[in-house]
Each structure stands twice: as C-alpha cells, then as structure tokens.
Scaffold this motif. Structure first.
Motif, PDB file in Angstrom:
ATOM      1  N   ALA A 181       0.815  -1.214   0.000  1.00 34.72           N
ATOM      2  CA  ALA A 181       0.000   0.000   0.000  1.00 34.72           C
ATOM      3  C   ALA A 181       0.854   1.271   0.000  1.00 34.72           C
ATOM      4  N   ASN A 182       2.158   1.120   0.103  1.00 33.61           N
ATOM      5  CA  ASN A 182       3.072   2.260   0.152  1.00 33.61           C
ATOM      6  C   ASN A 182       3.540   2.584  -1.271  1.00 33.61           C
ATOM      7  N   GLY A 183       2.764   3.409  -1.954  1.00 32.13           N
ATOM      8  CA  GLY A 183       3.052   3.717  -3.345  1.00 32.13           C
ATOM      9  C   GLY A 183       4.401   4.372  -3.563  1.00 32.13           C
ATOM     10  N   ALA A 184       4.785   5.260  -2.657  1.00 29.59           N
ATOM     11  CA  ALA A 184       6.077   5.944  -2.791  1.00 29.59           C
ATOM     12  C   ALA A 184       7.220   4.943  -2.685  1.00 29.59           C
ATOM     13  N   LEU A 185       7.089   3.980  -1.772  1.00 30.11           N
ATOM     14  CA  LEU A 185       8.126   2.945  -1.614  1.00 30.11           C
ATOM     15  C   LEU A 185       8.235   2.104  -2.881  1.00 30.11           C
ATOM     16  N   LEU A 186       7.097   1.675  -3.419  1.00 28.42           N
ATOM     17  CA  LEU A 186       7.112   0.838  -4.617  1.00 28.42           C
ATOM     18  C   LEU A 186       7.735   1.571  -5.802  1.00 28.42           C
ATOM     19  N   GLN A 187       7.425   2.855  -5.932  1.00 34.17           N
ATOM     20  CA  GLN A 187       7.993   3.622  -7.037  1.00 34.17           C
ATOM     21  C   GLN A 187       9.502   3.780  -6.879  1.00 34.17           C
ATOM     22  N   ARG A 188       9.934   4.014  -5.654  1.00 33.16           N
ATOM     23  CA  ARG A 188      11.364   4.159  -5.382  1.00 33.16           C
ATOM     24  C   ARG A 188      12.096   2.844  -5.679  1.00 33.16           C
ATOM     25  N   LEU A 189      11.511   1.739  -5.254  1.00 28.31           N
ATOM     26  CA  LEU A 189      12.113   0.439  -5.517  1.00 28.31           C
ATOM     27  C   LEU A 189      12.225   0.180  -7.016  1.00 28.31           C
ATOM     28  N   GLU A 190      11.190   0.559  -7.762  1.00 25.59           N
ATOM     29  CA  GLU A 190      11.218   0.316  -9.204  1.00 25.59           C
ATOM     30  C   GLU A 190      12.288   1.158  -9.890  1.00 25.59           C
ATOM     31  N   THR A 191      12.449   2.387  -9.451  1.00 27.08           N
ATOM     32  CA  THR A 191      13.488   3.238 -10.021  1.00 27.08           C
ATOM     33  C   THR A 191      14.866   2.636  -9.781  1.00 27.08           C
ATOM     34  N   LEU A 192      15.103   2.159  -8.565  1.00 26.63           N
ATOM     35  CA  LEU A 192      16.376   1.526  -8.238  1.00 26.63           C
ATOM     36  C   LEU A 192      16.559   0.227  -9.013  1.00 26.63           C
ATOM     37  N   ARG A 193      15.473  -0.542  -9.151  1.00 24.00           N
ATOM     38  CA  ARG A 193      15.529  -1.830  -9.844  1.00 24.00           C
ATOM     39  C   ARG A 193      15.897  -1.649 -11.322  1.00 24.00           C
ATOM     40  N   LEU A 194      15.316  -0.664 -11.946  1.00 24.49           N
ATOM     41  CA  LEU A 194      15.609  -0.436 -13.362  1.00 24.49           C
ATOM     42  C   LEU A 194      17.081  -0.108 -13.580  1.00 24.49           C
ATOM     43  N   GLU A 195      17.644   0.700 -12.688  1.00 28.09           N
ATOM     44  CA  GLU A 195      19.055   1.041 -12.812  1.00 28.09           C
ATOM     45  C   GLU A 195      19.928  -0.165 -12.481  1.00 28.09           C
ATOM     46  N   ALA A 196      19.506  -0.954 -11.478  1.00 26.97           N
ATOM     47  CA  ALA A 196      20.261  -2.165 -11.142  1.00 26.97           C
ATOM     48  C   ALA A 196      20.284  -3.125 -12.322  1.00 26.97           C
ATOM     49  N   GLY A 197      19.141  -3.285 -12.981  1.00 26.32           N
ATOM     50  CA  GLY A 197      19.081  -4.163 -14.139  1.00 26.32           C
ATOM     51  C   GLY A 197      20.028  -3.719 -15.238  1.00 26.32           C
ATOM     52  N   ARG A 198      20.097  -2.412 -15.456  1.00 25.26           N
ATOM     53  CA  ARG A 198      21.009  -1.883 -16.476  1.00 25.26           C
ATOM     54  C   ARG A 198      22.453  -2.175 -16.105  1.00 25.26           C
ATOM     55  N   ARG A 199      22.807  -1.929 -14.839  1.00 26.60           N
ATOM     56  CA  ARG A 199      24.182  -2.163 -14.404  1.00 26.60           C
ATOM     57  C   ARG A 199      24.550  -3.645 -14.402  1.00 26.60           C
ATOM     58  N   MET A 200      23.561  -4.509 -14.272  1.00 28.45           N
ATOM     59  CA  MET A 200      23.811  -5.950 -14.266  1.00 28.45           C
ATOM     60  C   MET A 200      23.918  -6.510 -15.675  1.00 28.45           C
ATOM     61  N   GLY A 201      23.808  -5.629 -16.667  1.00 28.12           N
ATOM     62  CA  GLY A 201      23.922  -6.074 -18.047  1.00 28.12           C
ATOM     63  C   GLY A 201      22.661  -6.688 -18.607  1.00 28.12           C
ATOM     64  N   MET A 202      21.519  -6.439 -17.961  1.00 28.14           N
ATOM     65  CA  MET A 202      20.259  -7.025 -18.378  1.00 28.14           C
ATOM     66  C   MET A 202      19.440  -6.084 -19.257  1.00 28.14           C
ATOM     67  N   GLY A 203      19.968  -4.883 -19.496  1.00 28.79           N
ATOM     68  CA  GLY A 203      19.278  -3.937 -20.365  1.00 28.79           C
ATOM     69  C   GLY A 203      18.078  -3.302 -19.700  1.00 28.79           C
ATOM     70  N   ASP A 204      17.075  -2.984 -20.504  1.00 27.84           N
ATOM     71  CA  ASP A 204      15.828  -2.397 -20.008  1.00 27.84           C
ATOM     72  C   ASP A 204      14.968  -3.513 -19.425  1.00 27.84           C
ATOM     73  N   VAL A 205      14.796  -3.516 -18.097  1.00 32.45           N
ATOM     74  CA  VAL A 205      14.054  -4.593 -17.429  1.00 32.45           C
ATOM     75  C   VAL A 205      12.638  -4.170 -17.053  1.00 32.45           C
ATOM     76  N   SER A 206      12.152  -3.101 -17.670  1.00 34.15           N
ATOM     77  CA  SER A 206      10.836  -2.580 -17.302  1.00 34.15           C
ATOM     78  C   SER A 206       9.715  -3.576 -17.587  1.00 34.15           C
ATOM     79  N   THR A 207       9.909  -4.476 -18.557  1.00 36.33           N
ATOM     80  CA  THR A 207       8.887  -5.478 -18.859  1.00 36.33           C
ATOM     81  C   THR A 207       9.252  -6.855 -18.303  1.00 36.33           C
ATOM     82  N   GLN A 208      10.332  -6.929 -17.532  1.00 35.94           N
ATOM     83  CA  GLN A 208      10.772  -8.190 -16.949  1.00 35.94           C
ATOM     84  C   GLN A 208      10.519  -8.192 -15.440  1.00 35.94           C
ATOM     85  N   VAL A 209      10.443  -9.387 -14.869  1.00 39.44           N
ATOM     86  CA  VAL A 209      10.229  -9.496 -13.422  1.00 39.44           C
ATOM     87  C   VAL A 209      11.542  -9.594 -12.656  1.00 39.44           C
TER      88      VAL A 209
END
Length: 360
Positions: free
Chosen positions: A222-250
């Motif tokens: 229910a914490n929308g701000a937390l979920l958005q923050r996590l997603e922003t960090l996750r997208l950058e982590a995916g890029r740094r891990m060599g996985m590219g754009d992970v916006s459509t991946q789990v």
C-alpha cells in the motif's frame, strides 16, 4: 467447446506458489504460440484473471512446463513461466524454486521418471537458467506421497517433505555471481548488492528507504512511494547488471533486508517485483543466503561473518525459511525443504491461437 483448444493439465501447489503443470509435448513448440496459450489459460489482462485459472496474484499466476531432459546429467527439463496478471506478457527469464518443489512429483506421476522405493531423486534441468537442481521426493512403495509431517511457513497444515538442492546456482541469468563486478554498489545514494544466484536480485537495507523491514506485505504493497522508489532503483540495477531495459521483466527482484526480530538471522521482504511476496521465493532465499556469506555485501554487513557449512534462518512475512549452505567440489550448494500437493487433474481450455493473435 469444439472451438476451444483442450490441453491436459495438472494444477499443483509447489512450496508457497500454485499453478498449472503441462507436459512440454502438449504445448506448441513455437514459443509465441505457447505464450498465447498460457495467456488465455491464465486469463491475463484482468486483475482477477476472471477468464482463466490464474488466481489474481503473482504467486498463483505461474506455469511449469516439464519434459524429457535435453542435457546428459538431468532426468527432466523444467521451464518456468511467470504469467503477468495485468498485461499480456509471459516472462521465462527467471526460475521459480517454489514451483520447482512440485516438478519431481509431477515428473514421476507423468511417467518421465521411474519411482524408487523410499525416496526418488529427480535431477531437474532448469531451462530458464541452465542450472541443475536435485529433488528428493518421498515415494514409499514406489508411489509419490503427498501427506507427511513436514510444514513450511506460508502453507497451512503438514505434508511430505521434498528436499531441494541447488547445485552451483551462481550466475543463473548473467553468468556472474556479482554481475556489476562488485559485491556492493551505490545507486542514487543507496548501497545495494546486485547478485545473481538462482535469481537475479537487488538487495538493500529497508532502513535506507524509511521502513523497518518488519512490516506486513499488505502494508508495503500500500506504500506507493516505496514501490515507485524500488522500481526506479531496480531499473538502474538491471542496467548495471547487463540485463538492459528490465521494465517489462520481473527480474532483478528488489529485496529489502533488515535485522531479525523473531530469532532468525535476517529479516527479508522480497518483491516480485511490484508486490511484496506473502512469504519468500525459494530461489530468492538461495541468493539472499549466498549474499550473507559473501564478503562485502549489504547482507554480510548486517549478519556478520558466516561461512559454510551453515544454516541461515530468513524471516519473511509468513514466518521463517531455513537455507543450508555447504560446499561441494569447491562450489557452494544450497539446500531447502519444501512441500507440494497435487490439486486437480484434467483438461484446461484455451482460446484458438489465431483468434488471440488477431486480437493482440
């Protein structure tokens, strides 16, 4: 019903997940056609999956596809599919260790593996990651036993124990334990560990995002701000891990860790990636535990010096999960106890492929 596609299917619970199990030979060999079938079967594109058999939650919108092994050191192949609820999308990039718990029983009862008397060891090749997992399935009198005295948090009642051993799970997706080359990175001012062990994940301390890490899953969801923050960090982590754009991946999965408060070793809140898991993914537990014994990670900083052989207790929203870490031939292996149950068998119906492709 003659305009629908009829497919043999077994509905099974594996660990704390649930979904249909198919023989690979009963589904189209073409991945696009196969995915269209799965989307129809599960009812994706609706929050309740009202036009399918999915349960409207990521842990009940999973599919296992099992067939004869294509590698010499395994008994069966297992392809896992995470079927999105809100979107017409099937993700076969990750593995699922909870569904994995039911692969052995399914394979035995489907005639892919001959049952031994007592315990049957099933060597499972996870097609998603190329990794090998051993499952020890109780088979007294040469038949799969589902009833027993074992219990796992997140599932009511008792069942027969199924022991899973993950053999050399490092680099499941990227080929590296630490895909960024570092046990710890800093993203947007926050220390994270990007690890790929059974499941690509991004670990960070819950306190860094202003929560304790002990909250119930519903409160975090229910914490929308937390979920958005996590997603922003996750997208950058995916890029740094060599996985590219992970916006459509789990993957990678975001994981909040904290000091334990119920006698365990580490508090864990595992996201899938946009909802907090009601308990904990088995593959996630393997990776988190491995991070705990790896120098320089955010997990090792919280838990202190631990080296195999060791049993680590991870606290999650529904209770606890134990991971046994050891070494074999110089590589870390992880053992976890799960249970499974056969729920339903019959045929499931999908819309015709041509109709679905045209609608898309």
């Amino acid at each position: 019903m003659n305009d629908l596609i009829s497919i043999p299917c077994v509905l099974m619970r594996g660990g704390t997940s649930k979904g249909p199990f198919f023989l690979a030979s009963d589904l189209p060999s073409d991945s696009r056609q196969r995915d269209q079938i799965l989307l129809s079967v599960m009812g994706s594109g609706h929050p309740l999956q009202i036009d399918g058999i999915g349960g409207g939650n990521p842990v009940t919108s999973k599919v296992a596809i099992v067939g004869p092994a294509t590698v010499s050191d395994a008994d069966v192949d297992y392809l896992f599919a995470q079927v999105r609820i809100d979107q017409q999308f099937v993700d076969t990039s990750p593995n699922c260790g909870n569904m994995l718990a039911a692969v052995g029983p399914f394979a035995i009862e489907a005639g892919l593996v001959k049952a031994a008397t007592g315990v049957t060891r099933v060597r499972i090749h996870n097609v998603n990651t190329g990794k090998l997992i051993e499952a020890e399935v109780p088979t007294p009198d040469g038949r799969v036993a589902y009833m027993g005295d074992a219990s796992i948090d997140g599932v009511p009642g008792n069942a027969a124990p199924i022991a899973l051993t993950f053999m050399d799970a490092a680099g499941a997706r990227t080929g590296k334990l630490f895909p960024t080359g570092n046990p710890r990175d800093r993203i947007d001012g926050i220390d994270v560990t990007c690890i790929d062990c059974a499941m690509p994940m991004m670990l960070l301390e819950a306190a860094a995002l202003g929560v304790t890490g002990n909250e119930p899953a519903a409160e975090l969801n229910a914490n929308g701000a937390l979920l958005q923050r996590l997603e922003t960090l996750r997208l950058e982590a995916g890029r740094r891990m060599g996985m590219g754009d992970v916006s459509t991946q789990v993957t990678p999965k975001p994981v909040l860790i904290s000091r334990p408060n119920k006698g365990g070793d580490l508090g864990v809140r595992y996201f899938m990636p946009h909802q907090c898991h009601p308990s904990l993914a088995t593959t996630g537990a393997v990776g988190i535990a491995t991070a705990c014994i790896s120098d320089g990670t955010v997990a090792a900083q919280l838990i202190g010096d631990r080296k195999p052989p060791v049993v680590l207790v991870l606290e999650h929203p529904s209770g606890r999960l134990e991971v046994k870490l050891d070494t074999r031939d110089g590589k870390t292996v992880a053992g976890i106890l799960r249970t499974a149950r056969r729920l339903f068998e019959g045929r499931v119906f999908a819309k015709p492929i041509v109709q679905m492709v045209c609608a898309a």
